[in-house]
Design a protein around this motif. Structure first.
Motif, PDB file in Angstrom:
ATOM      1  N   LEU A 187      -9.666   1.221   2.237  1.00 22.73           N
ATOM      2  CA  LEU A 187      -8.942   0.196   1.478  1.00 22.73           C
ATOM      3  C   LEU A 187      -9.581  -1.177   1.606  1.00 22.73           C
ATOM      4  CD1 LEU A 187      -5.264   1.174   2.394  1.00 22.73           C
ATOM      5  CD2 LEU A 187      -6.506   1.720   0.293  1.00 22.73           C
ATOM      6  N   TYR A 201       1.995  -6.427  -5.784  1.00 20.82           N
ATOM      7  CA  TYR A 201       0.956  -5.471  -5.397  1.00 20.82           C
ATOM      8  C   TYR A 201       1.475  -4.042  -5.575  1.00 20.82           C
ATOM      9  CZ  TYR A 201       3.616  -5.564  -1.019  1.00 20.82           C
ATOM     10  OH  TYR A 201       4.628  -5.510  -0.093  1.00 20.82           O
ATOM     11  N   PHE A 203       0.767   0.073  -4.447  1.00 20.06           N
ATOM     12  CA  PHE A 203       0.121   1.053  -3.580  1.00 20.06           C
ATOM     13  C   PHE A 203       0.111   2.406  -4.300  1.00 20.06           C
ATOM     14  CE2 PHE A 203       1.447  -1.158   0.656  1.00 20.06           C
ATOM     15  CZ  PHE A 203       0.443  -2.090   0.460  1.00 20.06           C
ATOM     16  N   VAL A 223       0.091  -7.809   2.207  1.00 21.69           N
ATOM     17  CA  VAL A 223      -0.455  -6.454   2.243  1.00 21.69           C
ATOM     18  C   VAL A 223      -0.970  -6.133   3.642  1.00 21.69           C
ATOM     19  CG1 VAL A 223      -2.321  -4.968   1.379  1.00 21.69           C
ATOM     20  CG2 VAL A 223      -0.952  -6.329  -0.219  1.00 21.69           C
ATOM     21  N   HIS A 226       1.540  -4.662   6.079  1.00 24.20           N
ATOM     22  CA  HIS A 226       1.895  -3.245   5.977  1.00 24.20           C
ATOM     23  C   HIS A 226       1.082  -2.391   6.945  1.00 24.20           C
ATOM     24  CE1 HIS A 226       4.713  -2.972   2.596  1.00 24.20           C
ATOM     25  NE2 HIS A 226       4.056  -3.971   2.053  1.00 24.20           N
ATOM     26  N   ALA A 240       2.002   3.757   5.429  1.00 26.53           N
ATOM     27  CA  ALA A 240       0.714   3.131   5.138  1.00 26.53           C
ATOM     28  C   ALA A 240      -0.402   4.174   5.020  1.00 26.53           C
ATOM     29  CB  ALA A 240       0.373   2.109   6.221  1.00 26.53           C
ATOM     30  N   VAL A 243      -1.422   5.455   1.555  1.00 26.66           N
ATOM     31  CA  VAL A 243      -2.000   4.544   0.563  1.00 26.66           C
ATOM     32  C   VAL A 243      -3.492   4.826   0.421  1.00 26.66           C
ATOM     33  CG1 VAL A 243      -2.377   2.141  -0.090  1.00 26.66           C
ATOM     34  CG2 VAL A 243      -0.286   2.794   1.144  1.00 26.66           C
ATOM     35  N   ILE A 246      -5.175   0.123  -3.748  1.00 28.41           N
ATOM     36  CA  ILE A 246      -4.310  -1.040  -3.919  1.00 28.41           C
ATOM     37  C   ILE A 246      -4.732  -1.795  -5.176  1.00 28.41           C
ATOM     38  CG2 ILE A 246      -3.474  -3.200  -2.887  1.00 28.41           C
ATOM     39  CD1 ILE A 246      -4.460  -2.099  -0.169  1.00 28.41           C
TER      40      ILE A 246
END
Length: 463
Positions: A187, A201, A203, A223, A226, A240, A243, A246
């Motif tokens: 990420l 935002y 995810f 962000v 998180h 998390a 994800v 993003i």
């Protein structure tokens, strides 16, 4: 940097089995308190007698208060994007993180403990309990063991510690917190693209589905939170870990980010956005005539068959609006079922301040009618001019006939000849009562940014 200085009262010492009974939050910008929040909370079970004796909060006091789920959104918005400060911080932090998580809010924040700070910056004191610290450092402490009094004392203590910290103790503590953050390598590129501006935002999971949508005052900072304190055994970390990508939508203001978050959650309904899906009108402003002929305004639960003058997402939001009307139009707080009436309290001291004790119903009811007219005029229409996403534009939120109409951005060099040119340049949306509550709350804070659709426009704040 902004700090959320927090104190809570609870029914016990364990976050998973105990309930919160009172919350106070003071927002401190390093120099002064810039915002404040305080409310009683109805717990899920009876308050133990020894706790009631200590705090003064008993079952009767909280009987008509909202449970934590009814105030969670307001609490989350106050805490989000700010450093969490408390005396014995892990206690307050663990309770709020746990209960916010139970309501669908994934909350993580850097935190500072005023006990630990005090031991390092002012060593050698006989005791570091809040009461004894206040005695040693000449700090006023009112309403001990009540959230508001303890939060105010903690704020004064924190302010002094900031001024006394010549050796960089507090920055070092914040760096320790920052080192606990761990962002997955997959990420990193998406994260590096995030700006430090307001926005929304998204995810995504590895199948490309949006699993969570959030808003932020600072996209990059929010962000990052998180993925703070990354551990495979934590609920937030399990979320998390899902994800895979993003993305974001930058907004000119936090208000636009708040509105866009609601619109996008309703449009997409991501898996982990559980809190806003449940939002509905929980309270209304009702008007009725009592047995003495007085028109009484009150906040109550919305009921079928009864038409409220205005609806609110939370009872606290309704109470705030009613307090505003009481102050603005001189309504009796007692008749509005608020705590007490300032005019009634002062009537013996200043004879020219008259309340319902010596006013006829006809005179008092005229005040109520003016308040209702004010609410109706409030619904005629206005737009909010504010900062854009860059220096070359302004943002605009448009309200028409008391309803959210749309929002967007207007180039500074655009040809604008009428209000219709402004409205037609915006993106049309379908709003609801919750979005209007967000807008009304913003209008109460920043009235100079509001331009009435009818009447002479007021001066707008362009910076």
């Amino acid at each position: 940097m902004e700090y959320a200085i927090v104190d809570i009262e609870t029914t016990g010492g364990n976050a998973s089995s105990g309930s919160i009974t009172e919350i106070a939050i003071r927002i401190f910008d390093g120099n002064r308190i810039i915002d404040s929040y305080e409310t009683l909370v109805k717990p899920h079970h009876a308050i133990p007698p020894y706790v009631a004796s200590l705090t003064g909060i008993d079952d009767a006091m909280v009987e008509n208060c909202l449970p934590f789920g009814g105030v969670a959104k307001e609490v989350f918005d106050m805490l989000e994007g700010r450093t969490f400060v408390a005396h014995n911080v892990n206690f307050d932090y663990s309770f709020l993180k746990h209960h916010l998580g139970s309501e669908g809010y994934q909350y993580t924040a850097p935190k500072l403990c005023t006990i630990r700070m005090s031991r390092k910056i002012r060593p050698g004191l006989p005791s570091y309990s809040l009461g004894n610290l206040c005695d040693s450092l000449d700090i006023s402490l009112a309403s001990r063991h009540r959230a508001g009094g303890d939060a105010d004392a903690t704020a004064m203590l924190f302010s002094k510690l900031l001024a006394w910290d010549l050796d960089g103790v507090i920055p070092a503590m914040l760096n320790e917190v920052a080192e606990e953050k761990e962002l997955p390598a997959t990420l990193r590129n998406d994260f590096d693209q995030l700006p430090n501006t307001p926005g929304v935002y998204y995810f995504y999971n590895d199948s490309g589905d949006v699993i969570y949508i959030g808003k932020a005052r600072d996209l990059k900072k929010r962000v990052a939170q998180h993925f703070a304190i990354y551990s495979p055994n934590r609920k937030g970390s399990r979320f998390a870990k899902k994800v895979a990508r993003i993305s974001y939508e930058a907004c000119g203001t936090e208000l636009m980010a708040l509105i866009l978050e609601v619109l996008e959650i309703k449009r997409i309904y991501p898996k982990y956005n559980t809190a806003l899906k449940k939002y509905e009108a929980k309270a209304g402003l009702f008007v009725y005539e009592d047995e003495n002929g007085y028109q009484r305004m009150t906040i109550a639960k919305s009921k079928k068959g009864y038409l409220p003058v205005q609806v609110f997402t939370t009872r606290q939001g309704g109470m705030n609006k009613l307090r505003e009307l009481s102050r603005r139009f001189g309504l009796c707080a007692s008749l509005c079922r608020l705590n007490s009436c300032e005019l009634c309290d002062l009537v013996d001291k200043k004879k020219d301040l008259l309340c319902t004790a010596n006013q006829s119903p006809d005179i008092y009811n005229q005040k109520v009618e003016r308040a209702l007219s004010f609410l109706k005029e409030d619904e005629q229409g206005f737009y909010i001019i504010d900062k854009g996403r860059n220096a070359g534009e302004k943002s605009c939120v448009w309200v028409e006939n008391g309803q959210f109409y749309g929002m967007g951005y207007i180039d500074n060099n655009a040809d604008i000849y009428s209000l219709y040119d402004v409205r037609d340049s915006l993106t049309r949306y379908t709003g609801d009562h919750y979005i209007m509550q967000l807008i009304i709350s913003y209008v109460c804070k920043y009235p100079r940014k509001v331009v009435p659709i009818t009447g002479k426009p007021v001066t707008a704040e362009w910076d």
